[in-house]
Design a protein around this motif. Structure first.
Motif, PDB file in Angstrom:
ATOM      1  N   HIS A   1     -16.664  -0.655  -7.780  1.00  0.00           N
ATOM      2  CA  HIS A   1     -15.239  -0.365  -7.943  1.00  0.00           C
ATOM      3  C   HIS A   1     -14.848   0.926  -7.226  1.00  0.00           C
ATOM      4  CE1 HIS A   1     -11.277  -0.365  -9.785  1.00  0.00           C
ATOM      5  NE2 HIS A   1     -11.485   0.890 -10.178  1.00  0.00           N
TER       6      HIS A   1
ATOM      7  N   ASP B   1       1.477  -3.068  -9.054  1.00  0.00           N
ATOM      8  CA  ASP B   1       0.290  -3.585  -9.750  1.00  0.00           C
ATOM      9  C   ASP B   1      -0.961  -2.902  -9.211  1.00  0.00           C
ATOM     10  OD1 ASP B   1      -1.596  -5.014 -11.127  1.00  0.00           O
ATOM     11  OD2 ASP B   1      -0.694  -6.983 -10.746  1.00  0.00           O
TER      12      ASP B   1
ATOM     13  N   ALA C   1      -4.234  -4.999  -9.414  1.00  0.00           N
ATOM     14  CA  ALA C   1      -4.370  -6.066  -8.418  1.00  0.00           C
ATOM     15  C   ALA C   1      -4.729  -5.502  -7.056  1.00  0.00           C
ATOM     16  CB  ALA C   1      -3.068  -6.868  -8.331  1.00  0.00           C
TER      17      ALA C   1
ATOM     18  N   ASP D   1      -8.444  -5.383  -6.797  1.00  0.00           N
ATOM     19  CA  ASP D   1      -9.144  -6.610  -7.202  1.00  0.00           C
ATOM     20  C   ASP D   1      -9.505  -7.412  -5.952  1.00  0.00           C
ATOM     21  OD1 ASP D   1     -10.033  -9.035  -8.142  1.00  0.00           O
ATOM     22  OD2 ASP D   1      -8.269  -9.447  -9.392  1.00  0.00           O
TER      23      ASP D   1
ATOM     24  N   ALA E   1     -10.412 -10.341  -5.453  1.00  0.00           N
ATOM     25  CA  ALA E   1      -9.955 -11.733  -5.437  1.00  0.00           C
ATOM     26  C   ALA E   1      -8.438 -11.852  -5.404  1.00  0.00           C
ATOM     27  CB  ALA E   1     -10.498 -12.467  -6.669  1.00  0.00           C
ATOM     28  N   SER E   2      -7.746 -10.734  -5.445  1.00  0.00           N
ATOM     29  CA  SER E   2      -6.294 -10.744  -5.569  1.00  0.00           C
ATOM     30  C   SER E   2      -5.592 -11.007  -4.238  1.00  0.00           C
ATOM     31  CB  SER E   2      -5.825  -9.403  -6.128  1.00  0.00           C
ATOM     32  OG  SER E   2      -4.434  -9.257  -6.005  1.00  0.00           O
ATOM     33  N   PRO E   3      -4.540 -11.853  -4.249  1.00  0.00           N
ATOM     34  CA  PRO E   3      -3.740 -12.012  -3.029  1.00  0.00           C
ATOM     35  C   PRO E   3      -3.016 -10.727  -2.651  1.00  0.00           C
ATOM     36  CG  PRO E   3      -2.728 -13.175  -4.890  1.00  0.00           C
ATOM     37  CD  PRO E   3      -4.077 -12.743  -5.334  1.00  0.00           C
ATOM     38  N   VAL E   4      -2.819  -9.844  -3.615  1.00  0.00           N
ATOM     39  CA  VAL E   4      -2.193  -8.552  -3.318  1.00  0.00           C
ATOM     40  C   VAL E   4      -3.084  -7.742  -2.392  1.00  0.00           C
ATOM     41  CG1 VAL E   4      -1.445  -6.341  -4.304  1.00  0.00           C
ATOM     42  CG2 VAL E   4      -0.874  -8.482  -5.463  1.00  0.00           C
ATOM     43  N   LEU E   5      -4.386  -7.707  -2.693  1.00  0.00           N
ATOM     44  CA  LEU E   5      -5.297  -6.950  -1.841  1.00  0.00           C
ATOM     45  C   LEU E   5      -5.342  -7.540  -0.439  1.00  0.00           C
ATOM     46  CD1 LEU E   5      -7.258  -4.670  -1.433  1.00  0.00           C
ATOM     47  CD2 LEU E   5      -9.082  -6.101  -2.335  1.00  0.00           C
ATOM     48  N   ARG E   6      -5.315  -8.861  -0.335  1.00  0.00           N
ATOM     49  CA  ARG E   6      -5.309  -9.475   1.004  1.00  0.00           C
ATOM     50  C   ARG E   6      -4.075  -9.032   1.792  1.00  0.00           C
ATOM     51  NH1 ARG E   6      -6.801 -15.378   3.298  1.00  0.00           N
ATOM     52  NH2 ARG E   6      -5.886 -15.094   5.360  1.00  0.00           N
TER      53      ARG E   6
END
Length: 360
Positions: free
Chosen positions: A171, A199, A202, A205, A207-212
């Motif tokens: 992390h 967020d 997110a 994260d 797996a988050s679409p936010v990170l992508r």
């Protein structure tokens, strides 16, 4: 997958997606041998990558190097060149940098120097590598004089940002990469800041679409800036926002601090300096600490360290002669370079940001 082109004399794509490693061989046409430079924690992934290359008819050479900043030395680069020499690498062969930002910096430097330049494909496996180190063609190693002071400009043939590899990060390492993402939000794309503020969990994260989306936006910012300024002779300097103090902290800590954590403090410091000069308002300056701390990044450093940090700041790559230059904001998305900052001003700003904690 999303392909973001980095323009210039030698354009290339930064590909963002999942399950990308199977297509690595497609960027290595004409090569006979491929050196996969990696750190020991990624040995299993390096072996799978080698098997994929072997299945494509290429001859892989695994080159293990020390992890993180310990691998970014001239001695380690020399070890890599010795391995290439023993294998008989020619101008048509290639290097792959598989790992975090330190590994991609090293692999790019090794490729830039071998036979005065062979192809390199970067496969960053850390967030920092994806949004910063692997994109832009800056390569290098650290020396006793400072961080990244020895290197070369050597654009990669491609950068593959396989988001699946982020799941292997701890992390704190993932959060460290967010400092460079947030930096891009302040210098160019405010939507990055809004996404993180909406967020923070997110944003960190894998797996988050936010990170992508954050990765894609940060890469797009860097691609646009470096396309017209490969050698950092002009606008590219704005990408060093927060790095003058950040690099000094890294050196002071013997590179035990993560790059992103040091840059986070540097961003808060640069914002405070800009506010002190009347370039930005207090709200914009305070937003730096708020968004960085929301994802768990530090915003302060040892209050007694300024006298030790100042000499390291003077060795910053942006310095010109005796003049120490800073990238500051004149407004959201409006970076500017300031070169008339006095030592008393630097010290006062540092003490403002790094307030001593009173004994209870």
């Amino acid at each position: 997958m999303t392909a973001i082109q980095v323009g210039g004399d030698r354009p290339y794509d930064v590909v963002v997606g999942r399950d990308l490693l199977g297509g690595l061989a497609g960027y290595l046409d004409g090569a006979r041998q491929v050196a996969v430079v990696h750190a020991p924690p990624l040995t299993a992934l390096a072996e799978r990558t080698a098997a994929t290359l072997s299945d494509a008819g290429l001859r892989p050479l695994l080159v293990a190097v020390p992890d993180a900043e310990k691998g970014k030395t001239v001695a380690v680069a020399d070890h890599c060149w010795a391995e290439l020499g023993r294998a008989g690498f020619t101008r048509t062969d290639a290097v792959v940098g598989l790992g975090g930002g330190a590994v991609t910096d090293l692999a790019g430097f090794v490729a830039a120097c071998w036979l005065r330049g062979v192809r390199v494909v970067q496969v960053p496996t850390s967030l920092l590598g994806m949004v910063d180190a692997a994109v832009g063609g800056k390569t290098g190693v650290n020396t006793m004089a400072g961080k990244n002071l020895v290197g070369a400009f050597h654009p990669p043939a491609a950068v593959l940002c396989d988001l699946d590899t982020l799941a292997t990060l701890g992390h704190e390492e993932l959060v460290g990469g967010l400092a460079e993402v947030i930096k891009c939000g302040f210098i160019a794309d405010e939507q990055i800041l809004r996404l993180v503020e909406a967020d923070p969990a997110a944003a960190a994260d894998p797996a988050s679409p936010v990170l992508r989306e954050l990765v894609e936006r940060a890469v797009a910012v860097k691609a646009e800036v470096v396309a017209g300024d490969l050698r950092e002779s002009g606008r590219r300097i704005v990408l060093n926002y927060g790095h003058t103090l950040g690099h000094a902290i890294e050196r002071h800590e013997g590179y035990r601090w993560r790059h992103g954590h040091a840059v986070s403090v540097g961003l808060v410091y640069a914002a405070a300096l800009a506010r002190r000069r009347g370039l930005i308002d207090a709200g914009t300056a305070d937003r730096h600490a708020a968004v960085l701390s929301s994802v768990g990044l530090p915003t302060t450093y040892r209050p007694d360290a300024f006298d030790e940090l100042l000499p390291a700041m003077r060795l910053d790559k942006k310095a010109q002669g005796d003049t120490l230059r800073f990238v500051l904001l004149s407004g959201p998305g409006e970076p500017t370079v300031v070169s008339d900052v006095s030592e008393p001003e630097l010290r006062a700003t540092y003490l403002e940001v790094c307030v001593p904690v009173e004994a209870s």
